[in-house]
Design an enzyme around this catalytic site. Structure first.
Site, PDB file in Angstrom:
ATOM      1  CB  SER A 102       0.860   1.606   2.186  1.00 18.60           C
ATOM      2  OG  SER A 102       1.194   1.009   3.423  1.00 18.60           O
ATOM      3  CB  SER A 104      -0.149   1.201   7.085  1.00 17.60           C
ATOM      4  OG  SER A 104       1.122   0.592   6.995  1.00 17.60           O
ATOM      5  CE  LYS A 159       0.332  -3.089   8.511  1.00 20.90           C
ATOM      6  NZ  LYS A 159      -0.268  -1.895   7.882  1.00 20.90           N
ATOM      7  CB  SER A 262      -2.947   0.662   9.671  1.00 17.06           C
ATOM      8  OG  SER A 262      -2.153  -0.498   9.836  1.00 17.06           O
TER       9      SER A 262
END
Length: 297
Positions: A102, A104, A159, A262
């Site tokens: 993705s 994010s 992250k 995100s």
């Protein structure tokens, strides 16, 4: 599907076959080969030199090879054990590959990046259970980390570490503050987000020992919509400007670099230390752009 569990099962099954072959089946094949060669030699003696096989050494070697050859079921189990064991050990304790699914972490990581994750930096963990067996170094603010998603531990997320245990993290009006100190930001040229087909404001964020780029979309409001119920949710206060959280012991506050695209700790809460998989550190392939290969911040 838990790939680590699948690898572990394959290691066990092929390992059993490998041990059985070394201790039982291989000695049986050797005895059968010795017996077959001895019988060939007796036949050669009976027929005499006149009718003996002119290629006796080659025939003898072929007979031995045929008798020593593994049956197909051992060839596809025991023979693969060393390779599967090495893959399992490297993946569990050294590095593990992941693919970014993705946007994010844009602009740091793009969809389609294949990355490597250091599995020993934060301490070695046992595969399957993720139990830590060595201490390693502590996580630091700014580290890019792969972890098991707290709401579904079969899913891996990636992250950036923003808050450490005990930190008070405030994201208000799209400005980050840690323990009452604003995190410095420097404006960068606008970034064209190919996923959303539009430009986003880009900044260089300074988390102390390292700097990294982040994106903010001015059109997106600062408040958090749809935050889940999660452990230690009472540690967080939501308002029209965003969220303020105190990170509980043994947990971390994670955010994506693409701040308005995100799903992170603002929405689903803190990441327990036991969920940490490792530190992402290298892009080893992106089929859309080979220039992406290399380390990142």
């Amino acid at each position: 599907m838990n790939f680590a569990l699948i690898l572990f099962v394959l290691v066990i099954l092929t390992g059993i076959a490998w041990v059985a072959d070394k201790l039982v089946f291989q000695p049986q094949r050797r005895r059968a080969a010795d017996a077959a060669v001895a019988e060939f030699d007796r036949q050669q003696q009976r027929v005499g030199e006149r009718f003996a096989d002119e290629n006796a050494p080659q025939t003898r070697a072929r007979i031995r090879d045929d008798k020593l050859r593994q049956p197909w079921w051992l060839e596809y189990t025991a023979s693969f054990f060393p390779v599967i064991l090495v893959v399992f050990l490297v993946r569990s304790f050294v590095v593990e590959p992941f693919k970014i699914p993705s946007g994010s972490m844009v602009p740091t990581l793009l969809v389609g990046d294949f990355i490597l994750v250091n599995k020993f930096d934060y301490g070695l963990r046992l595969p399957i259970t993720n139990t830590k067996v060595t201490q390693g170094r502590p996580l630091e603010r700014g580290d890019v980390v792969v972890f098991r998603y707290p709401k579904d531990e079969s899913v891996d997320y990636i992250k950036r570490v923003i808050g450490l245990p005990g930190d008070v993290v405030a994201y208000q009006g799209k400005k980050l503050t840690i323990n009452g100190k604003p995190v410095p930001e420097t404006s960068l040229p606008d970034y064209f987000d190919e996923e959303r087909i539009g430009y986003a404001k880009q900044f260089e964020e300074d988390l102390g020992d390292r700097k990294n780029a982040i994106l903010n979309n001015p059109a997106v409001p600062p408040f958090v919509v749809g935050a889940d119920d999660y452990p230690f949710r009472d540690n967080c206060q939501y308002n029209s400007e965003g969220v303020i959280c105190k990170v509980p012991p043994g947990n971390y506050f994670m955010m994506g670099d693409n701040r308005d695209n995100s799903a992170d700790s603002r929405y689903w809460g803190f990441v327990p230390d036991n969920n940490i998989v490792g530190r992402a550190f290298f892009i080893w392939m992106n089929f859309s752009s080979l220039k992406r290969i290399g380390s990142f911040h």
